[in-house]
Design an enzyme around this catalytic site. Structure first.
Site, short mmCIF file in Angstrom:
data_model
loop_
_atom_site.label_atom_id
_atom_site.label_comp_id
_atom_site.label_asym_id
_atom_site.label_seq_id
_atom_site.Cartn_x
_atom_site.Cartn_y
_atom_site.Cartn_z
N HIS A 125 0.82 -1.22 0.00
CA HIS A 125 0.00 0.00 0.00
C HIS A 125 0.85 1.27 0.00
CE1 HIS A 125 -3.63 -2.26 0.40
NE2 HIS A 125 -3.32 -2.74 1.59
N ASP A 162 -2.38 -10.80 -2.36
CA ASP A 162 -2.99 -10.25 -1.14
C ASP A 162 -4.45 -9.87 -1.46
OD1 ASP A 162 -1.92 -8.73 1.63
OD2 ASP A 162 -3.69 -7.80 0.74
N HIS A 164 -6.12 -7.40 -0.59
CA HIS A 164 -6.28 -5.97 -0.87
C HIS A 164 -5.49 -5.60 -2.12
CE1 HIS A 164 -6.79 -6.45 3.56
NE2 HIS A 164 -7.84 -5.68 3.32
ZN LIG Z 1 -4.03 -7.20 2.61
#
Ligand SMILES: [Zn+2]
Length: 310
Positions: A125, A162, A164
């Site tokens: 991220h 992942d 996300h």
């Molecule tokens: Zn994640």
């Protein structure tokens, strides 16, 4: 040829505060399960410290300085609603990029076949100049740029399973024709990016979103149809895996119902593509995974497959 496992106690010193899902116990349970005799033949080493030069290939100097200035002497400093720094965070973050680059070194030199870097904080991220979602330095991105800059790689693919979307990795490589970023992830879900229409300036971004409630069959179809052929076409010199295990059915942060066998299957498929494109060169870096039992068992399945014994 063998599989390298990189760990370091610095990974335990980053503390997001009480009750936070991204906690030191995550790497403790991974280290514990990998002590089983099935993993005897792993080559184990401590992650090297990362350098400013490595970080600067992805993040600007002003960003690193801002992190240094925010780093608290005690207690925790909150960067956003879910990203916090403790006194050990910066050392852990540098150690995580160091481990990722060391894994690239060993795999590119053919000292090992592949590697798993069991470090935290995670990275996908983190954008060029924004810490986000438990992430500070983008470990997979730093590893990719290290392969390009230090080993003469021409093309690097980063596959991110992942749950996300790796908004940071996408941001960093949006206009970089030398790196392909591919992701399966639940959508809609944090951080909100990752639609199939987001393709990058050079058609080098590949997003294959899944829906809440999806499980192994939908994940495997996305891999077979959207992800694996694109990696093969791109023909990378090394494959980097952003290995998050929060698509596991037990995970509290998302609603995809994968089981250990799905992670083993995906790992095997990624190894097959790496075999065809780049002599099997593969570096896997830990991202998310927040149910300790699901995380440990999924990592075990992933690493056993990397070792070629599953
Ligand atoms: Zn994640």
């Amino acid at each position: 040829m063998n599989t390298l496992l990189l760990t370091h106690p610095a990974g335990l010193t980053h503390d997001n505060g009480p009750g936070h899902p991204e906690r030191a116990d995550r790497v403790r349970v991974i280290e514990r399960i990998l002590e089983h005799e099935k993993f005897m033949t792993l080559i184990r080493a401590q992650a090297e410290n990362g350098t400013r030069e490595q970080a600067l290939r992805v993040h600007p100097e002003s960003y690193i300085q801002a992190l240094e200035q925010t780093s608290p002497l005690d207690g925790i400093a909150r960067l956003d609603s879910d990203t916090t720094m403790s006194p050990g965070t910066l050392a852990a973050a540098f150690r995580a990029i160091g481990g990722a680059c060391q894994a690239v070194d060993e795999v590119m030199r053919r000292d090992v076949q592949n590697a798993f870097v069991a470090m935290r904080p995670p990275g996908h991220h983190a954008e060029r100049a924004t810490p986000m979602g438990f992430c500070f330095f983008n470990n997979a991105a730093v590893a990719a740029r290290h392969a390009l800059a230090a080993h003469g790689a021409c093309r690097v693919a980063i596959m991110d399973f992942d749950v996300h979307h790796g908004n940071g990795t996408q941001d960093i490589f949006w206009s970089d024709p030398n790196v392909m970023y591919l992701s399966t992830h639940e959508m809609p879900l944090y951080p909100g990016t990752g639609s199939a229409a987001e393709r990058g300036e050079y058609n080098n971004i590949v997003n294959a979103p899944l829906c809440a409630g999806d499980a192994g069959p939908q994940f495997r179809e996305a891999m077979e149809v959207a992800i694996l052929p694109r990696i093969e076409q791109f023909h990378p010199d090394i494959l980097i895996v952003s290995a998050g295990f929060d698509a596991h059915r037990r995970d509290p942060l998302a609603n995809i119902n994968l089981v250990e066998a799905d992670f083993a299957w995906a790992t095997g498929k990624l190894m097959d593509v790496a075999d065809r494109c780049c002599d099997g060169r593969l570096v896997s870096v830990l991202e998310g995974g927040y149910d300790l039992d699901g995380l440990a068992r999924s990592v075990a399945a992933h690493v056993l497959t990397l070792m070629g014994v599953a």
